[in-house]
Design a protein around this motif. Sequence first.
Motif: not given
Length: 121
Positions: A77-93
């Motif tokens: 499920a991680w690949v579809r979750r929004p992510n605030t880490a720098a490489p993602f900018g709030g988007r999912s992986a």
Amino acid sequence: MSAAGLRAFERIAALWGLSVDEQLVLLGSPGRSTLFAWRKQPEKAHLSRDTLERLSNLLGIYKALQILLPDPAAADAWVRRPNTAAPFGGRSALQRMLAGNMSDLSAVRQYLDAVRGGGWS
């Protein structure tokens, strides 16, 4: 490597719930008929260096997630979750990877490898 990589990708695509269009982008945009031919006879597939590198990144991403998140459902499920880490900018992986560039796949893999090694904050 080609046949094994394609079979592994097919399993990952199912686990991640990837549409055919998403699979095509992640593999470098081969034609639909090419993707279906690869599925039907992976041992006869002649993959470009670009496609092999994409498969390598995708398999590395999958493996890193399985190590980082031992619960398989959470890892998938991680690949579809929004992510605030720098490489993602709030988007999912997945959104990052679907930009279609090899560098996007590499960025996700490098991020996960760094997190695994304790090198990312």
